[in-house]
Design an enzyme around this catalytic site. Structure first.
Site, mmCIF file in Angstrom:
data_model
loop_
_atom_site.group_PDB
_atom_site.id
_atom_site.type_symbol
_atom_site.label_atom_id
_atom_site.label_comp_id
_atom_site.label_asym_id
_atom_site.label_seq_id
_atom_site.Cartn_x
_atom_site.Cartn_y
_atom_site.Cartn_z
ATOM 1 N N ASP A 1 0.860 -1.188 0.000
ATOM 2 C CA ASP A 1 0.000 0.000 0.000
ATOM 3 C C ASP A 1 0.895 1.236 0.000
ATOM 4 O O ASP A 1 2.119 1.134 0.086
ATOM 5 C CB ASP A 1 -0.952 -0.004 1.196
ATOM 6 N N ASN B 1 -5.697 -4.961 -6.360
ATOM 7 C CA ASN B 1 -6.845 -4.467 -5.594
ATOM 8 C C ASN B 1 -6.810 -2.953 -5.384
ATOM 9 O O ASN B 1 -7.849 -2.343 -5.156
ATOM 10 C CB ASN B 1 -6.886 -5.169 -4.232
ATOM 11 N N LEU C 1 -19.123 14.585 -14.815
ATOM 12 C CA LEU C 1 -18.106 14.819 -15.833
ATOM 13 C C LEU C 1 -17.920 16.313 -16.138
ATOM 14 O O LEU C 1 -16.799 16.796 -16.318
ATOM 15 C CB LEU C 1 -18.464 14.057 -17.106
ATOM 16 N N TYR D 1 -14.181 6.675 -12.577
ATOM 17 C CA TYR D 1 -14.107 5.375 -11.904
ATOM 18 C C TYR D 1 -14.688 4.271 -12.790
ATOM 19 O O TYR D 1 -14.079 3.206 -12.970
ATOM 20 C CB TYR D 1 -14.871 5.447 -10.584
#
Length: 451
Positions: free
Chosen positions: A242, A292, A301, A357
């Site tokens: 991470d 992940n 947008l 996303y």
């Protein structure tokens, strides 16, 4: 995060209110605990005329200690943990009646959190248009069963290739074991394709990842932390990665599972090289790579600045491509290796305020579609999971009305848990799952979104 509504409906007053008002009724799901039997009762195994998969499926179940019931003696009072049907012999639309004849009398026979699995032949491998039509029709059957049977029952369709060794027990076993067990509690309405590939059965099915070196990115919290714990429980040596800012949480996870921690910003230009050098020097290889790590930077947008767009695409998609390229170029992922990427149902259905996303997560699905055939030639599988509404700190921040909609708009009438995603990735990571590649498996309780 606690689902107070789901807890309330398990009480006497809650059950009475749900029944009187017709409110959503979240069932208590059967989840996996080490040492559990594969299923909590007998399994009814049926087959269409000319089916080729009932015999290997029967061998798998018998070897796993499952009690097989005889369809000829099943009555309306019989109770089963699972219904498994080999539909691979259905050669035209008239043959679909055989599925009605099997499932109609048993529609109320399943125990809570029961399992329905239909086995078929990939339509692209069928010998005639009529056969392909009938085999494609199986998707409508299983998805409807998943929405009709209730009480935590899941339903899946497994297409098994005619090519290679995928019709043999070892190639099909990992998929049957996963779908029948509590590991698949929040997976329903899915189509899984078992192709030709090398599958290696473990010495102990409670530790199917023994001896495997597994990299998990984004491992400090949420789904990533659950992933690290599940994979370590299953025998893996976990390398938890991470960003440096999450170093304390990452160290806690790594220490808890006896793994190692790597603090690294995957968007740094030298990140893939540094990661490859670390894996090479410490382990000499990496058997499983789980992508992940992911972020959200939500805006519609028209109001989204370029930095929000670029950062999400970079972390969620481009970093996966760069890491894969370096690890594959240096042969650090050996034959028999696995790559599992985390997508999202947002990448399938889209989501307002998340164009960046959703684009990144749809790109992950594109990565699986485009790269898995190439990796198959090297004996490496590539799959993705697409979580739906999962109870995490991120979903806890969603406004109450939207949060409740996310929880209830699926066949389970509840959100999933991080462990549900972790168990699914675990199955795709097993050496025994070598014949499973090119799949995108939704972990969403059969969400209505994108259905």
């Amino acid at each position: 995060m606690t689902d107070r509504y789901a807890s309330f409906v398990q009480t006497g007053a809650g059950r009475a209110l749900v029944k009187r008002l017709g409110l959503p009724d979240p069932p208590r799901l059967r989840r996996h605990t080490p040492g559990d039997p594969l299923v909590p009762g007998p399994v009814l195994l049926g087959a269409s005329s000319g089916g080729r998969l009932a015999e290997p499926a029967g061998k798998i179940l018998t070897a796993a200690g499952v009690e097989l019931a005889d369809p000829a003696t099943a009555t309306g009072d019989s109770r089963f943990a699972a219904l498994v049907y080999d539909a691979s012999g259905v050669a035209d639309s008239t043959g679909l009646r055989q599925l009605y004849d099997f499932f109609h009398p048993q529609a109320r026979s399943l125990l809570p959190s029961g399992r329905v699995i239909v086995l078929g032949t990939p339509p692209v491998e069928c010998g005639s248009p009529r056969e392909a039509t009938a085999q494609r029709a199986l998707e409508g059957l299983t998805r409807s069963i998943g929405k009709e049977f209730g009480r935590g029952v899941t339903a899946q369709l497994v297409y098994v290739t005619r090519d290679g060794d995928a019709g043999t027990p070892v190639s099909l076993e990992s998929t049957l074991r996963f779908l029948l067990s509590g590991r698949s509690a929040y997976v329903s309405g899915q189509v899984v394709r078992v192709g030709a590939g090398t599958a290696v059965a473990p010495a102990d099915w409670d530790r199917p990842l023994d001896g495997q070196v597994v990299l998990v990115t984004g491992a400090a919290r949420g789904i990533g932390a659950a992933l690290a714990k599940v994979l370590a429980r299953d025998g893996a040596q976990v390398v938890a990665l991470d960003i440096p800012a999450a170093g304390d949480e990452l160290a806690t996870v790594a220490n808890e599972i006896g793994g190692s921690a790597v603090q690294l910003d995957l968007t740094a230009p030298d990140a893939p090289t540094r990661l490859a050098e670390h894996l090479a020097s410490r382990h000499g290889r990496v058997d499983v790579v789980v992508h992940n790590a992911g972020i959200t930077r939500d805006k519609t947008l028209g109001r989204m600045d370029a930095d929000r767009w670029d950062s999400v695409i970079d972390v969620n998609l481009s970093s996966q491509e760069r890491i894969n390229d370096v690890l594959l170029e240096r042969d650090l992922i050996p034959a028999g290796g696995r790559i599992v990427s985390v997508s999202s149902i947002a990448g399938i259905a889209g989501n307002r305020g998340q164009t960046n996303y959703a684009t990144s997560k749809a790109g992950v699905i594109g990565l699986v579609d485009s790269l898995s055939p190439v990796l198959r030639e090297r004996g490496i599988s590539l799959n993705a999971v697409a979580p739906g509404f999962i109870e995490t700190r991120l979903t806890a921040r969603i406004p109450l009305t939207l949060r409740e909609a996310g929880r209830r708009m699926n066949s389970m009438a509840q959100g999933g848990l991080p462990v549900d995603v972790a168990e699914t990735i675990g199955w795709l990571s097993w050496p025994a799952s070598g014949a499973v590649s090119g799949n995108v498996v939704r972990v969403c309780g059969q969400s209505l979104l994108g259905a």
